[in-house]
Design a protein around this motif. Structure first.
Motif, PDB file in Angstrom:
ATOM      1  N   GLY A 140       0.917  -1.094  -0.085  1.00  0.00           N
ATOM      2  CA  GLY A 140       0.012   0.014  -0.081  1.00  0.00           C
ATOM      3  C   GLY A 140       0.721   1.242   0.125  1.00  0.00           C
ATOM      4  N   ARG A 141       1.764   1.163   0.856  1.00  0.00           N
ATOM      5  CA  ARG A 141       2.916   2.496   0.799  1.00  0.00           C
ATOM      6  C   ARG A 141       3.512   2.617  -0.587  1.00  0.00           C
ATOM      7  NH1 ARG A 141       5.253   2.186   7.219  1.00  0.00           N
ATOM      8  NH2 ARG A 141       3.127   2.424   8.077  1.00  0.00           N
ATOM      9  N   LEU A 142       3.979   1.527  -1.085  1.00  0.00           N
ATOM     10  CA  LEU A 142       4.584   1.927  -2.411  1.00  0.00           C
ATOM     11  C   LEU A 142       3.670   2.206  -3.552  1.00  0.00           C
ATOM     12  CD1 LEU A 142       6.510  -1.711  -2.638  1.00  0.00           C
ATOM     13  CD2 LEU A 142       7.617   0.711  -2.633  1.00  0.00           C
ATOM     14  N   GLU A 143       2.109   1.914  -3.332  1.00  0.00           N
ATOM     15  CA  GLU A 143       1.183   2.345  -4.388  1.00  0.00           C
ATOM     16  C   GLU A 143       1.149   3.853  -4.159  1.00  0.00           C
ATOM     17  OE1 GLU A 143      -0.981   2.191  -7.486  1.00  0.00           O
ATOM     18  OE2 GLU A 143       0.356   0.720  -6.778  1.00  0.00           O
ATOM     19  N   GLU A 144       0.975   4.180  -2.656  1.00  0.00           N
ATOM     20  CA  GLU A 144       0.755   5.645  -2.465  1.00  0.00           C
ATOM     21  C   GLU A 144       1.843   6.334  -3.076  1.00  0.00           C
ATOM     22  OE1 GLU A 144       0.679   5.855   1.723  1.00  0.00           O
ATOM     23  OE2 GLU A 144      -1.422   4.930   1.891  1.00  0.00           O
ATOM     24  N   MET A 145       3.134   5.784  -3.021  1.00  0.00           N
ATOM     25  CA  MET A 145       4.475   6.697  -3.776  1.00  0.00           C
ATOM     26  C   MET A 145       4.357   6.565  -4.955  1.00  0.00           C
ATOM     27  SD  MET A 145       7.264   4.607  -1.001  1.00  0.00           S
ATOM     28  CE  MET A 145       8.761   5.518  -1.602  1.00  0.00           C
ATOM     29  N   ARG A 146       3.800   5.592  -5.656  1.00  0.00           N
ATOM     30  CA  ARG A 146       3.657   5.784  -7.309  1.00  0.00           C
ATOM     31  C   ARG A 146       2.912   6.685  -7.502  1.00  0.00           C
ATOM     32  NH1 ARG A 146       1.598   0.319  -9.880  1.00  0.00           N
ATOM     33  NH2 ARG A 146       2.052   1.650 -11.770  1.00  0.00           N
ATOM     34  N   VAL A 147       1.560   6.822  -6.717  1.00  0.00           N
ATOM     35  CA  VAL A 147       0.596   7.891  -6.891  1.00  0.00           C
ATOM     36  C   VAL A 147       1.189   9.175  -6.931  1.00  0.00           C
ATOM     37  CG1 VAL A 147      -1.636   8.866  -6.178  1.00  0.00           C
ATOM     38  CG2 VAL A 147      -1.539   6.278  -6.561  1.00  0.00           C
ATOM     39  N   ALA A 148       1.951   9.489  -5.954  1.00  0.00           N
ATOM     40  CA  ALA A 148       2.700  11.009  -5.715  1.00  0.00           C
ATOM     41  C   ALA A 148       3.641  10.986  -6.664  1.00  0.00           C
ATOM     42  CB  ALA A 148       3.404  10.870  -4.286  1.00  0.00           C
ATOM     43  N   ARG A 149       4.043  10.210  -7.397  1.00  0.00           N
ATOM     44  CA  ARG A 149       5.148  10.212  -8.486  1.00  0.00           C
ATOM     45  C   ARG A 149       4.697  10.275  -9.754  1.00  0.00           C
ATOM     46  NH1 ARG A 149      10.459   8.863  -6.794  1.00  0.00           N
ATOM     47  NH2 ARG A 149      10.989   9.630  -8.806  1.00  0.00           N
ATOM     48  N   ALA A 150       3.302  10.115  -9.836  1.00  0.00           N
ATOM     49  CA  ALA A 150       2.569  10.115 -11.252  1.00  0.00           C
ATOM     50  C   ALA A 150       2.658  11.386 -12.009  1.00  0.00           C
ATOM     51  CB  ALA A 150       1.101   9.746 -11.033  1.00  0.00           C
ATOM     52  N   GLU A 151       2.755  11.356 -13.446  1.00  0.00           N
ATOM     53  CA  GLU A 151       2.867  12.486 -13.978  1.00  0.00           C
ATOM     54  C   GLU A 151       1.913  12.694 -15.149  1.00  0.00           C
ATOM     55  OE1 GLU A 151       6.715  12.496 -15.827  1.00  0.00           O
ATOM     56  OE2 GLU A 151       8.038  12.704 -13.980  1.00  0.00           O
ATOM     57  N   MET A 152       1.219  13.928 -15.451  1.00  0.00           N
ATOM     58  CA  MET A 152       0.445  13.840 -16.557  1.00  0.00           C
ATOM     59  C   MET A 152       0.788  13.673 -17.765  1.00  0.00           C
ATOM     60  SD  MET A 152      -2.914  14.975 -16.142  1.00  0.00           S
ATOM     61  CE  MET A 152      -3.000  16.107 -14.839  1.00  0.00           C
ATOM     62  N   ALA A 153       0.136  12.918 -18.506  1.00  0.00           N
ATOM     63  CA  ALA A 153       0.490  12.593 -20.016  1.00  0.00           C
ATOM     64  C   ALA A 153      -0.698  12.430 -20.864  1.00  0.00           C
ATOM     65  CB  ALA A 153       1.253  11.179 -20.190  1.00  0.00           C
ATOM     66  N   VAL A 154      -0.601  12.795 -22.254  1.00  0.00           N
ATOM     67  CA  VAL A 154      -1.737  12.634 -23.124  1.00  0.00           C
ATOM     68  C   VAL A 154      -2.132  11.238 -23.456  1.00  0.00           C
ATOM     69  CG1 VAL A 154      -2.245  13.018 -25.554  1.00  0.00           C
ATOM     70  CG2 VAL A 154      -0.893  14.484 -24.363  1.00  0.00           C
ATOM     71  N   SER A 155      -3.306  10.903 -23.190  1.00  0.00           N
ATOM     72  CA  SER A 155      -3.902   9.596 -23.209  1.00  0.00           C
ATOM     73  C   SER A 155      -3.939   9.021 -24.612  1.00  0.00           C
ATOM     74  CB  SER A 155      -5.344   9.495 -22.744  1.00  0.00           C
ATOM     75  OG  SER A 155      -5.983   8.402 -22.915  1.00  0.00           O
TER      76      SER A 155
END
Length: 437
Positions: A140-155
């Motif tokens: 769960g903590r790894l997933e939270e870290m992934r979400v925090a590092r997510a970047e906006m990209a064109v779909s």
């Protein structure tokens, strides 16, 4: 001076004073002598004003000075001579008038720390939560870290869906007439966030990139603008782009972003922190159970002054923590008064626990050696990431040093009680069931 001391309760004493007439006379003379040096009455030079005029015009000032001196001198002398550990200013009752040739009498009620004799503190039966490692917490903590590092990209998708970030142009109108702030270009709208007028985001969902659509909505009855509240509106919307948050892969490169060499090392660090946090939580819970058991075996009355001081401390802590999070107590619908009311019982228990632990330390003759105090200062410096010399200088102040010594002795008392306690480790579920009973 004569003083009679009576116990009103275990936390309050009554001191009855009688100050001799000759002392009263001497203080009155001293006060008029002092007042006369600076008294200003028309027709007389300072220091030459007749006594009868001083008494006429400066009698109240004399009385205030004499009463203050008589009460302060006699009260504090009694505290020292009778070794009374007052913890608050006294309440003064039944003060007599100030008259020449007569003794001055008054009563003082003062709160004191109770003289605690702790009993049945060895062999306390306590339950302690057994630590159970839960791998899902690390995931769960790894997933939270992934979400925090997510970047906006064109779909890559052509059609907007819930969770997407739609870049739109829009123009709105009510009864065919545009209204204030009714249009925008390149507006970033998170679909599903509920941040726009109800019904708007749902109709953007399913639009294709480049598509133009007429969207009909109705402003809520409680909308901020009275001119628009409850009215139907139409928006011309163009979907210009679809973006989405892309989370990084959980691999060694991800771990390097946190200054580590591999994902395995990152997992190891997270597990280490998790174990430490859980250990601290469980130990803190056990300490609370110990204090509760001690209070149950030794119910004691506590001074209101100490309870009020503990509530001040708790209130300051919660406000500081909220401030660091951009919050206030008022956001939770509370204020100082309601907080004090809600947490009063907790404060009483904490004061009781502190007094009982102090009593245990005294009965067991626990002391703090210089080396132990130095070790505690070094520990504080590490936790605060501050220079040891700066922390040592901070605790060079007598009051702060006494507070630190008291804290260390209290922790030594807790350790002693835990050593002598009968502790049973149980699962978290068993502990929860036991608390319900």
């Amino acid at each position: 001076m004569n003083v009679k001391i009576e116990d009103i309760s275990s936390i309050k004493k009554k001191l009855s004073f009688e100050v001799a007439a000759d002392r009263v006379e001497a203080e009155i003379e001293k006060a008029y002598e002092k007042i006369g040096k600076s008294a200003k009455i028309k027709g007389f030079r300072p220091g030459k004003v007749p006594r009868h005029l001083l008494e006429k015009y400066y009698g109240p000032q004399m009385e205030e000075q004499v009463l203050g001196r008589l009460i302060n001198d006699s009260y504090f002398k009694a505290l020292v001579e009778h070794r009374i550990a007052a913890i608050a200013d006294p309440e003064i009752f039944d003060s007599s008038s100030l008259e020449r040739g007569k003794a001055f009498t008054y009563e003082a009620h003062v709160e004191v720390k109770p003289e605690v004799a702790v009993k049945d503190y060895q062999g306390l039966r306590l339950q302690k939560e057994r630590f159970a490692f839960d791998p899902s917490v690390i995931d769960g903590r790894l997933e939270e870290m992934r979400v925090a590092r997510a970047e906006m990209a064109v779909s890559e998708r052509e059609t907007a869906a819930v969770g997407d970030f739609a870049i739109i142009d829009f123009e709105g109108a009510v009864d065919g007439t545009p209204f204030e702030h009714c249009s925008a270009q390149d507006y970033l709208l998170e679909l599903g966030s509920g941040s726009f007028i109800p019904g708007f985001e749902e109709q953007v969902q399913g639009m294709r990139r480049g598509e133009e659509r007429q969207i009909a909505v109705t402003f809520p009855e409680n909308y901020g603008s009275k001119e628009l509240a409850g009215k139907p509106a139409t928006f011309r919307v163009v979907l210009k782009e679809i973006k989405e948050k892309v989370q990084p892969a959980l691999d060694d490169d991800f771990a390097k972003g946190y200054g580590l060499q591999s994902l395995a090392e990152l997992r190891e660090k997270l597990e280490e922190n998790y174990r430490q946090q859980e250990t601290n939580r469980i130990d803190g819970d056990l300490r609370e159970r110990l204090v509760t058991a001690l209070v149950e075996r030794n119910p004691i009355e506590v001074p209101e002054t100490m309870v009020s001081g503990q509530l001040d401390y708790m209130l300051q802590n919660i406000r500081n923590r909220f401030r660091s999070q951009g919050m206030t107590l008022e956001m939770l619908g509370m204020n100082d008064e309601s907080f004090r009311s809600m947490y009063r019982d907790t404060a009483v228990k904490q004061v009781q626990g502190s007094l009982l632990l102090e009593g245990v330390a005294r009965q067991e003759e626990l002391k703090v050696e210089t080396a132990e105090l130095d070790g505690e200062i070094e520990k504080i410096a590490r936790m605060a990431n501050a220079p040891v010399d700066a922390v040592r200088k901070h605790y060079a102040d007598d009051e702060r040093r006494r507070a630190l010594v008291a804290q260390v002795i209290e922790e030594k008392a807790v350790s002693l009680l835990l050593e002598k306690a009968q502790i049973e480790e149980v699962d978290k579920a068993q502990l929860a069931d036991a608390e319900k009973e």
